[in-house]
Design a protein around this motif. Structure first.
Motif, PDB file in Angstrom:
ATOM      1  N   GLY A 261       0.822  -1.195   0.000  1.00  9.48           N
ATOM      2  CA  GLY A 261       0.000   0.000   0.000  1.00  9.48           C
ATOM      3  C   GLY A 261       0.859   1.249   0.000  1.00  9.48           C
ATOM      4  N   PHE A 262       0.414   2.267  -0.726  1.00  9.75           N
ATOM      5  CA  PHE A 262       1.132   3.537  -0.799  1.00  9.75           C
ATOM      6  C   PHE A 262       0.223   4.661  -0.297  1.00  9.75           C
ATOM      7  CE2 PHE A 262       2.533   0.808  -4.289  1.00  9.75           C
ATOM      8  CZ  PHE A 262       3.891   0.716  -4.018  1.00  9.75           C
ATOM      9  N   GLY A 263       0.831   5.741   0.189  1.00  4.37           N
ATOM     10  CA  GLY A 263       0.040   6.877   0.650  1.00  4.37           C
ATOM     11  C   GLY A 263      -0.926   6.456   1.737  1.00  4.37           C
ATOM     12  N   PRO A 264      -2.138   7.007   1.736  1.00  7.84           N
ATOM     13  CA  PRO A 264      -3.126   6.641   2.758  1.00  7.84           C
ATOM     14  C   PRO A 264      -3.452   5.151   2.779  1.00  7.84           C
ATOM     15  CG  PRO A 264      -3.802   8.636   1.603  1.00  7.84           C
ATOM     16  CD  PRO A 264      -2.608   8.102   0.860  1.00  7.84           C
ATOM     17  N   ALA A 265      -3.331   4.473   1.629  1.00  3.93           N
ATOM     18  CA  ALA A 265      -3.642   3.047   1.580  1.00  3.93           C
ATOM     19  C   ALA A 265      -2.658   2.209   2.389  1.00  3.93           C
ATOM     20  CB  ALA A 265      -3.661   2.563   0.131  1.00  3.93           C
ATOM     21  N   ALA A 266      -1.497   2.769   2.689  1.00  2.03           N
ATOM     22  CA  ALA A 266      -0.492   2.015   3.430  1.00  2.03           C
ATOM     23  C   ALA A 266      -0.910   1.730   4.865  1.00  2.03           C
ATOM     24  CB  ALA A 266       0.836   2.776   3.421  1.00  2.03           C
ATOM     25  N   THR A 267      -1.793   2.556   5.409  1.00  2.00           N
ATOM     26  CA  THR A 267      -2.145   2.426   6.826  1.00  2.00           C
ATOM     27  C   THR A 267      -3.643   2.245   7.055  1.00  2.00           C
ATOM     28  OG1 THR A 267      -2.113   4.852   6.986  1.00  2.00           O
ATOM     29  CG2 THR A 267      -0.113   3.681   7.643  1.00  2.00           C
ATOM     30  N   VAL A 268      -4.353   1.737   6.064  1.00  2.00           N
ATOM     31  CA  VAL A 268      -5.782   1.461   6.243  1.00  2.00           C
ATOM     32  C   VAL A 268      -5.983   0.337   7.267  1.00  2.00           C
ATOM     33  CG1 VAL A 268      -7.842   0.526   5.114  1.00  2.00           C
ATOM     34  CG2 VAL A 268      -6.506   2.319   3.988  1.00  2.00           C
ATOM     35  N   PHE A 269      -5.163  -0.719   7.144  1.00  2.00           N
ATOM     36  CA  PHE A 269      -5.271  -1.821   8.098  1.00  2.00           C
ATOM     37  C   PHE A 269      -4.784  -1.396   9.482  1.00  2.00           C
ATOM     38  CE2 PHE A 269      -4.856  -5.398   4.726  1.00  2.00           C
ATOM     39  CZ  PHE A 269      -6.232  -5.480   4.617  1.00  2.00           C
ATOM     40  N   GLU A 270      -5.496  -1.854  10.486  1.00  2.00           N
ATOM     41  CA  GLU A 270      -5.063  -1.689  11.866  1.00  2.00           C
ATOM     42  C   GLU A 270      -4.769  -3.055  12.450  1.00  2.00           C
ATOM     43  OE1 GLU A 270      -7.357   2.042  13.649  1.00  2.00           O
ATOM     44  OE2 GLU A 270      -8.742   0.550  12.825  1.00  2.00           O
ATOM     45  N   LYS A 271      -4.182  -3.088  13.624  1.00  2.00           N
ATOM     46  CA  LYS A 271      -3.818  -4.350  14.257  1.00  2.00           C
ATOM     47  C   LYS A 271      -5.036  -5.258  14.344  1.00  2.00           C
ATOM     48  CE  LYS A 271      -1.689  -6.385  18.360  1.00  2.00           C
ATOM     49  NZ  LYS A 271      -1.069  -6.135  19.689  1.00  2.00           N
ATOM     50  N   GLY A 272      -4.876  -6.484  13.865  1.00  2.00           N
ATOM     51  CA  GLY A 272      -5.947  -7.465  13.900  1.00  2.00           C
ATOM     52  C   GLY A 272      -6.829  -7.506  12.680  1.00  2.00           C
ATOM     53  N   ASP A 273      -6.675  -6.561  11.756  1.00  2.00           N
ATOM     54  CA  ASP A 273      -7.549  -6.509  10.578  1.00  2.00           C
ATOM     55  C   ASP A 273      -7.304  -7.644   9.590  1.00  2.00           C
ATOM     56  OD1 ASP A 273      -9.019  -4.330  11.330  1.00  2.00           O
ATOM     57  OD2 ASP A 273      -7.948  -2.882  10.098  1.00  2.00           O
ATOM     58  N   HIS A 274      -6.090  -8.149   9.532  1.00  2.00           N
ATOM     59  CA  HIS A 274      -5.787  -9.183   8.553  1.00  2.00           C
ATOM     60  C   HIS A 274      -4.591  -9.982   9.051  1.00  2.00           C
ATOM     61  CE1 HIS A 274      -6.355 -11.182   4.826  1.00  2.00           C
ATOM     62  NE2 HIS A 274      -5.248 -10.755   4.243  1.00  2.00           N
ATOM     63  N   GLY A 275      -4.410 -11.170   8.509  1.00  2.00           N
ATOM     64  CA  GLY A 275      -3.291 -11.991   8.948  1.00  2.00           C
ATOM     65  C   GLY A 275      -3.109 -13.217   8.087  1.00  2.00           C
ATOM     66  N   SER A 276      -1.995 -13.916   8.306  1.00  2.00           N
ATOM     67  CA  SER A 276      -1.683 -15.137   7.578  1.00  2.00           C
ATOM     68  C   SER A 276      -0.675 -15.943   8.395  1.00  2.00           C
ATOM     69  CB  SER A 276      -1.102 -14.825   6.199  1.00  2.00           C
ATOM     70  OG  SER A 276      -0.601 -15.993   5.581  1.00  2.00           O
ATOM     71  N   THR A 277      -1.004 -17.174   8.714  1.00  2.00           N
ATOM     72  CA  THR A 277      -0.093 -17.996   9.503  1.00  2.00           C
ATOM     73  C   THR A 277       1.230 -18.209   8.793  1.00  2.00           C
ATOM     74  OG1 THR A 277      -1.926 -19.160  10.568  1.00  2.00           O
ATOM     75  CG2 THR A 277       0.217 -20.257  10.596  1.00  2.00           C
TER      76      THR A 277
END
Length: 390
Positions: A261-277
């Motif tokens: 993600g670039f610009g504002p899109a880089a920080t849309v996710f917050e802790k816990g929003d997505h993941g992958s084992t």
């Protein structure tokens, strides 16, 4: 004795059918079947085997890493994943943030979740994608995929996705307004038959989305990591997307994907929003670093020009022309005989991909030599002869 093909058919679900060749080993751009038959690999595991097969740098990196640390999960960090994210951002030449996954469809799922959250926080409700586009087979990515043959039987989908003709900038402009959350586009459509857009289309898409406040997601699952002669296809077109998805050639054969993600899109996710084992697995990251450290863009550009020029110079009733970029080309046929060309090529010792009924995809390892390109070019007219007669 039961053949490996029979064992495959008995053990696996029938979604792939039975592949026509069983491989035993590879070296560089050459692979050998279990029966000892030698093939020149002209599609690189669908644009995956960037460094070919058994490349010493890849073997060393993976062997060293698996003997040191093979897995951490996303609850702990390790040096290779940080190095890889930093390397990607350095090659991109723009500040951003990286999420690591295991595949292209997972990278696109991450991008879609990011776009959904962006839409909810900005009051936007729908998405735009291209007809005949391909973004993956999981339900989220499939909802963005504009190929009815693989999409329709699994609908309806929960997202409002509006499809527009690929390459039609005016249709795209008409489809994108202040309620659009994101536009998903491939810089060149891979599964549609390596179909590039008109010049300036992607830069125009950037202007359209920026004016409407929508995100532009560039799906470079196939086109990145030197495949077009540039690290990333968008760099040659002079624009920067809001979100970039990567996979295939990034790992050189090991499973890895990335959503940047670039610009504002880089920080849309917050802790816990997505993941992958398994996302950011140390072994896959080590492989990706080896790939990024050993791709030679000048070599790719040189052999790509030789391959393209050589196909263009062939005059054959079955060959209409060639399209694509770099070492990512389609030999376009005058008739729907791609399956016959693929079979004839296999019999002649070449592995190619009938990506569409009238198109043969060529995406060889980026280390293919000039001599190997000339060998294929010399063999291609007789292959076309056999396919035309068969």
């Amino acid at each position: 004795m039961t053949s490996l093909f029979d064992r495959f058919e008995a053990a696996f679900m029938p979604n792939y059918g039975v592949p026509p060749v069983a491989l035993a080993r590879g070296e560089g751009s050459v692979v050998w079947g279990i029966d000892g038959t030698e093939y020149l690999d002209m599609f690189g595991g669908i644009a995956v085997s960037s460094l070919g097969h058994a490349h010493p740098a890849l073997v060393e990196a993976v062997s060293k890493q698996v003997a040191t640390l093979a897995h951490t999960s996303n609850l702990l960090l390790h040096e290779r994943e940080v190095e890889l994210a930093e390397k990607l951002l350095s090659l991109l030449g723009a500040p951003g943030r990286v999420f690591l996954a295991n595949s292209g469809t997972e990278a696109n799922e991450a991008a879609l979740k990011l776009a959904i959250k962006y839409g909810k926080t900005t009051g936007r409700s729908y998405f735009v994608a291209a007809e005949m586009g391909f973004h993956g087979r999981t339900l989220g990515a499939l909802s963005l995929t504009g190929k009815p043959s693989i999409r329709d039987q699994f609908g309806p989908f929960p997202l409002d996705v509006r499809f527009v003709p690929y390459g039609d900038a005016e249709a795209l402009a008409d489809a994108v307004d202040g309620d659009c959350a994101a536009v998903f586009l491939e810089p060149t459509q891979g599964e549609a038959g390596v179909v590039p857009p008109p010049d300036g289309y992607m830069a125009r898409a950037r202007e359209i989305t920026k004016a409407a406040g929508a995100l532009l997601v560039a799906d470079e699952i196939q086109s990145a990591i030197g495949r077009t002669g540039h690290w990333f296809a968008h760099q040659a077109d002079g624009y920067l997307p809001d979100v970039l998805t990567l996979a295939k050639g990034l790992g050189g054969g090991l499973p890895i994907g990335a959503c940047v993600g670039f610009g504002p899109a880089a920080t849309v996710f917050e802790k816990g929003d997505h993941g992958s084992t398994f996302g950011g697995n140390p072994v896959s990251c080590a492989a990706a670093l080896a790939v990024l450290g050993n791709v030679d863009l000048a070599h790719v550009q040189a052999v790509a020009a030789e391959l393209r020029d050589g196909i263009e110079a062939i005059s054959h009733p079955l060959l209409k022309g060639v399209r694509g970029r770099g070492l990512w080309l389609a030999a376009v046929l005058t008739e729907d005989r791609a399956a016959q060309v693929q079979a004839a090529a296999q019999r002649a010792g070449f592995l190619v991909n009938a990506v569409q009924p009238d198109a043969i995809r060529l995406a060889p390892p980026l280390v293919i030599t000039s001599a190997q390109v000339r060998t294929f070019l010399a063999a291609f007219p007789p292959i076309l002869d056999e396919a035309a007669d068969g």
